[in-house]
Design a protein around this motif. Structure first.
Motif, PDB file in Angstrom:
ATOM      1  N   GLU A 172     -25.253  37.755  -8.858  1.00 60.61           N
ATOM      2  CA  GLU A 172     -23.736  37.812  -8.136  1.00 60.61           C
ATOM      3  C   GLU A 172     -23.082  39.148  -9.353  1.00 60.61           C
ATOM      4  O   GLU A 172     -21.816  39.428  -7.993  1.00 60.61           O
ATOM      5  CB  GLU A 172     -22.785  37.216  -9.203  1.00 60.61           C
ATOM      6  N   ALA A 173     -23.317  39.806 -10.014  1.00 64.19           N
ATOM      7  CA  ALA A 173     -22.819  40.504 -10.941  1.00 64.19           C
ATOM      8  C   ALA A 173     -23.216  42.408  -9.865  1.00 64.19           C
ATOM      9  O   ALA A 173     -22.264  43.179  -9.587  1.00 64.19           O
ATOM     10  CB  ALA A 173     -22.960  41.187 -12.045  1.00 64.19           C
ATOM     11  N   THR A 174     -24.514  42.259  -9.384  1.00 66.71           N
ATOM     12  CA  THR A 174     -24.828  43.033  -8.187  1.00 66.71           C
ATOM     13  C   THR A 174     -24.002  43.082  -6.803  1.00 66.71           C
ATOM     14  O   THR A 174     -23.760  44.327  -6.502  1.00 66.71           O
ATOM     15  CB  THR A 174     -25.906  42.724  -7.943  1.00 66.71           C
ATOM     16  N   VAL A 175     -23.153  41.828  -7.001  1.00 66.37           N
ATOM     17  CA  VAL A 175     -22.476  41.665  -5.646  1.00 66.37           C
ATOM     18  C   VAL A 175     -21.564  42.343  -5.779  1.00 66.37           C
ATOM     19  O   VAL A 175     -20.787  43.015  -5.297  1.00 66.37           O
ATOM     20  CB  VAL A 175     -22.725  40.775  -5.265  1.00 66.37           C
ATOM     21  N   ASP A 176     -20.669  42.097  -7.075  1.00 68.93           N
ATOM     22  CA  ASP A 176     -19.852  42.540  -7.336  1.00 68.93           C
ATOM     23  C   ASP A 176     -19.776  43.628  -7.547  1.00 68.93           C
ATOM     24  O   ASP A 176     -18.207  45.024  -7.036  1.00 68.93           O
ATOM     25  CB  ASP A 176     -19.293  41.548  -9.105  1.00 68.93           C
ATOM     26  N   ARG A 177     -20.102  44.952  -8.326  1.00 68.91           N
ATOM     27  CA  ARG A 177     -20.126  46.312  -8.162  1.00 68.91           C
ATOM     28  C   ARG A 177     -20.505  46.476  -6.698  1.00 68.91           C
ATOM     29  O   ARG A 177     -19.837  47.354  -6.532  1.00 68.91           O
ATOM     30  CB  ARG A 177     -21.798  46.126  -8.881  1.00 68.91           C
ATOM     31  N   GLN A 178     -21.137  46.136  -6.034  1.00 66.80           N
ATOM     32  CA  GLN A 178     -21.602  46.494  -4.859  1.00 66.80           C
ATOM     33  C   GLN A 178     -20.612  46.903  -3.511  1.00 66.80           C
ATOM     34  O   GLN A 178     -20.289  47.433  -2.186  1.00 66.80           O
ATOM     35  CB  GLN A 178     -23.215  46.366  -4.159  1.00 66.80           C
ATOM     36  N   PHE A 179     -19.882  45.204  -3.636  1.00 65.92           N
ATOM     37  CA  PHE A 179     -19.184  44.551  -2.488  1.00 65.92           C
ATOM     38  C   PHE A 179     -17.794  44.296  -3.409  1.00 65.92           C
ATOM     39  O   PHE A 179     -16.208  44.337  -2.417  1.00 65.92           O
ATOM     40  CB  PHE A 179     -18.953  43.303  -1.973  1.00 65.92           C
ATOM     41  N   GLY A 180     -17.150  45.204  -4.548  1.00 63.92           N
ATOM     42  CA  GLY A 180     -15.556  44.553  -5.073  1.00 63.92           C
ATOM     43  C   GLY A 180     -14.336  45.246  -4.147  1.00 63.92           C
ATOM     44  O   GLY A 180     -13.615  44.846  -4.000  1.00 63.92           O
ATOM     45  N   ASP A 181     -14.637  46.816  -3.512  1.00 58.71           N
ATOM     46  CA  ASP A 181     -13.649  46.786  -2.920  1.00 58.71           C
ATOM     47  C   ASP A 181     -13.479  46.804  -1.783  1.00 58.71           C
ATOM     48  O   ASP A 181     -12.517  45.785  -1.620  1.00 58.71           O
ATOM     49  CB  ASP A 181     -14.178  48.656  -2.401  1.00 58.71           C
ATOM     50  N   TYR A 182     -14.435  46.143  -1.062  1.00 57.56           N
ATOM     51  CA  TYR A 182     -14.286  44.557  -0.002  1.00 57.56           C
ATOM     52  C   TYR A 182     -13.672  44.099   0.064  1.00 57.56           C
ATOM     53  O   TYR A 182     -12.871  43.156   0.851  1.00 57.56           O
ATOM     54  CB  TYR A 182     -16.096  45.264   0.977  1.00 57.56           C
ATOM     55  N   ILE A 183     -14.512  42.749  -0.850  1.00 56.46           N
ATOM     56  CA  ILE A 183     -14.032  42.152  -1.264  1.00 56.46           C
ATOM     57  C   ILE A 183     -12.361  42.345  -1.325  1.00 56.46           C
ATOM     58  O   ILE A 183     -11.592  41.237  -0.779  1.00 56.46           O
ATOM     59  CB  ILE A 183     -14.011  40.912  -2.578  1.00 56.46           C
ATOM     60  N   ALA A 184     -12.361  42.975  -2.225  1.00 53.80           N
ATOM     61  CA  ALA A 184     -10.300  43.213  -2.529  1.00 53.80           C
ATOM     62  C   ALA A 184      -9.522  43.513  -1.587  1.00 53.80           C
ATOM     63  O   ALA A 184      -8.812  43.266  -0.927  1.00 53.80           O
ATOM     64  CB  ALA A 184     -10.131  44.205  -3.429  1.00 53.80           C
ATOM     65  N   ARG A 185     -10.414  44.428  -0.593  1.00 52.66           N
ATOM     66  CA  ARG A 185      -9.241  44.987   1.038  1.00 52.66           C
ATOM     67  C   ARG A 185      -9.221  43.899   1.808  1.00 52.66           C
ATOM     68  O   ARG A 185      -8.347  44.150   2.387  1.00 52.66           O
ATOM     69  CB  ARG A 185     -11.019  46.444   1.273  1.00 52.66           C
ATOM     70  N   PHE A 186      -9.992  43.194   2.104  1.00 51.62           N
ATOM     71  CA  PHE A 186      -9.739  41.917   2.746  1.00 51.62           C
ATOM     72  C   PHE A 186      -9.585  40.799   2.223  1.00 51.62           C
ATOM     73  O   PHE A 186      -9.637  39.584   2.841  1.00 51.62           O
ATOM     74  CB  PHE A 186     -11.264  42.280   3.870  1.00 51.62           C
ATOM     75  N   ASP A 187      -9.514  40.762   1.199  1.00 51.14           N
ATOM     76  CA  ASP A 187      -9.019  39.783   0.899  1.00 51.14           C
ATOM     77  C   ASP A 187      -9.834  38.093   0.494  1.00 51.14           C
ATOM     78  O   ASP A 187      -9.753  36.942   1.538  1.00 51.14           O
ATOM     79  CB  ASP A 187      -7.888  39.013   0.795  1.00 51.14           C
ATOM     80  N   ILE A 188     -11.346  38.329   0.627  1.00 49.91           N
ATOM     81  CA  ILE A 188     -12.205  37.699   0.811  1.00 49.91           C
ATOM     82  C   ILE A 188     -12.047  36.901   0.494  1.00 49.91           C
ATOM     83  O   ILE A 188     -12.133  36.703  -1.081  1.00 49.91           O
ATOM     84  CB  ILE A 188     -14.055  38.556   0.691  1.00 49.91           C
ATOM     85  N   ALA A 189     -12.367  35.433   0.734  1.00 47.35           N
ATOM     86  CA  ALA A 189     -12.291  33.664   0.135  1.00 47.35           C
ATOM     87  C   ALA A 189     -14.089  34.124  -0.895  1.00 47.35           C
ATOM     88  O   ALA A 189     -15.453  33.962   0.084  1.00 47.35           O
ATOM     89  CB  ALA A 189     -12.170  32.851   1.000  1.00 47.35           C
ATOM     90  N   LEU A 190     -13.885  33.680  -1.717  1.00 46.78           N
ATOM     91  CA  LEU A 190     -15.774  33.757  -2.565  1.00 46.78           C
ATOM     92  C   LEU A 190     -15.895  31.951  -2.633  1.00 46.78           C
ATOM     93  O   LEU A 190     -15.157  30.909  -2.661  1.00 46.78           O
ATOM     94  CB  LEU A 190     -15.256  34.460  -4.020  1.00 46.78           C
ATOM     95  N   GLU A 191     -17.183  32.195  -2.713  1.00 46.18           N
ATOM     96  CA  GLU A 191     -18.335  31.668  -2.213  1.00 46.18           C
ATOM     97  C   GLU A 191     -18.889  30.826  -3.192  1.00 46.18           C
ATOM     98  O   GLU A 191     -20.277  30.601  -3.155  1.00 46.18           O
ATOM     99  CB  GLU A 191     -18.603  31.306  -0.794  1.00 46.18           C
ATOM    100  N   ARG A 192     -18.386  31.081  -4.355  1.00 46.62           N
ATOM    101  CA  ARG A 192     -18.891  30.916  -5.354  1.00 46.62           C
ATOM    102  C   ARG A 192     -19.219  29.682  -5.767  1.00 46.62           C
ATOM    103  O   ARG A 192     -18.415  28.840  -5.984  1.00 46.62           O
ATOM    104  CB  ARG A 192     -18.638  31.982  -6.840  1.00 46.62           C
ATOM    105  N   ARG A 193     -20.335  29.270  -6.931  1.00 47.17           N
ATOM    106  CA  ARG A 193     -21.070  28.037  -7.802  1.00 47.17           C
ATOM    107  C   ARG A 193     -19.757  28.243  -8.889  1.00 47.17           C
ATOM    108  O   ARG A 193     -19.695  28.406  -9.220  1.00 47.17           O
ATOM    109  CB  ARG A 193     -21.852  27.138  -7.916  1.00 47.17           C
TER     110      ARG A 193
END
Length: 387
Positions: free
Chosen positions: A366-387
């Motif tokens: 998950e840390a890898t994902v957050d590093r690579q996609f943090g800007d994308y998630i913030a830019r489009f207010d992506i709803a997270l699907e984490r356990r």
């Protein structure tokens, strides 16, 4: 690279044996790089290399035949492709479901699975649902499902359903779909960072011109990895409407790794799962970054966003918003057909079972994902699907 060049000429000779001479050159570099990797592979199971070669020859043969068609039909070939709707973005975000629903509207021109590498003669509009090629592709896909090569709980395109644009892109040898035969690290790096994607989309357009010559309509297309080349798409189709599908990357990443690893394991005795993770995460991260950059450079282009959670929660609301974006009328008859298809889809999805995967298998966290996609998630207010 010299041995690969010799291999190219050998395969070209096999493809041209059907009486259609090779033309064009934009396909050549990608095929050379792919063949160099293929020659280095030591993991392919018995018969797998021969099946890959047969696929390459079939792809070349289809490409050369389409080029010959263009030469023989200059007027039809000059007809522009106008205002295509192109669905791209995060994979495993409901794109197949979405496009299958859109295919129920007769005002749309879909690219059908059965047309891939069997484009000629171009199907007439009256026969898009009863062309003899449909039954052939349906049997082929069904056989792959029965063999286990295409598990039903993975991404499956039936032979009579809309397809992704990998057919066009692999005919120029610049496609995500070429990563599933054996592991091709040099080809991957070349395709992601160095390939001439302007040439690939020029071919994409020529391909569509052939199909629309006998069955015109409003093109509705999809391929998640088109997001890698939004700039080239806009240059090729300046009046395109681009739909970006969004989802928490953690789900598309794990699912796509599994989707790639499965066919690789069927045709190879050993698969480097960490390499699969590296490649898939690289593709999805570059897709997000390039899409954001293109949208910043082209703020007036027609972009539309679809979020996976919104779509799954209320598919028809998402469809109606898309039609409003396009300026198209959604008839009552088509809407009713879509609603019936949604009910059928939900039942079939439960029957197929869950698609299980673990990011850790692919050296991802998950840390890898957050590093690579943090800007994308913030830019489009992506709803997270984490356990």
């Amino acid at each position: 690279m010299v041995p690969a060049i010799a291999e190219v000429e050998r395969l070209v000779a096999r493809a041209a044996a059907a009486g259609i001479p090779p033309t064009g050159e934009s396909w050549r570099e990608g095929l050379e790089v792919f063949l160099a990797d293929l020659a280095r592979s030591r993991t392919m199971r018995p018969g797998a290399r021969e099946r890959t070669e047969a696929f390459l020859v079939e792809t070349l043969r289809a490409r050369f035949a389409l080029e010959a068609w263009h030469a023989a039909h200059p007027a039809a070939a000059a007809t522009p492709v106008t205002r295509p709707l192109i669905v791209l973005g995060m994979p495993r975000a409901g794109t197949t479901f979405l496009v299958n629903l859109l295919s129920l509207d007769p005002q749309r021109r879909m690219h059908w699975n059965w047309e891939g590498n069997r484009e000629l003669p171009p199907a007439e509009a009256a026969h898009l649902h009863d062309d003899p090629r449909i039954a052939v592709r349906v049997r082929e896909v069904d056989a792959r499902i029965e063999s286990g090569f295409l598990p039903l709980n993975h991404h499956v395109e039936r032979g009579d359903e809309p397809t992704e644009c990998f057919w066009q892109m692999q005919q120029d040898f610049k496609s995500f779909s070429l990563l599933i035969h054996t592991q091709v690290p040099d080809y991957f790096e070349w395709w992601l960072h160095h390939a001439d994607m302007a040439a690939a989309y020029a071919w994409h357009c020529r391909y569509l011109q052939v199909l629309q010559s006998a069955a015109p309509g409003a093109w509705t297309l999809k391929f998640p990895s088109h997001a890698l080349a939004v700039e080239e798409i806009i240059a090729t189709y300046p009046d395109s409407r681009i739909v970006y599908t969004h989802r928490d990357p953690i789900k598309p990443l794990g699912s796509t790794c599994s989707l790639n690893a499965h066919p690789l394991s069927m045709t190879n005795s050993d698969v480097d799962l960490a390499m699969v993770g590296y490649q898939v995460s690289g593709i999805l991260a570059a897709s997000a970054q390039r899409m954001i950059a293109a949208r910043d450079r082209h703020p007036d282009h027609a972009f539309h966003d679809i979020h996976y959670r919104d779509f799954i929660r209320d598919p028809m609301a998402t469809i109606r918003a898309l039609y409003a974006f396009e300026g198209l009328e959604l008839s009552d008859v088509v809407a009713q057909a879509m609603e019936a298809a949604i009910t059928t889809h939900e039942a079939a999805r439960g029957h197929a079972g869950a698609h299980l995967y673990d990011l850790a298998d692919y050296a991802l966290t998950e840390a890898t994902v957050d590093r690579q996609f943090g800007d994308y998630i913030a830019r489009f207010d992506i709803a997270l699907e984490r356990r």
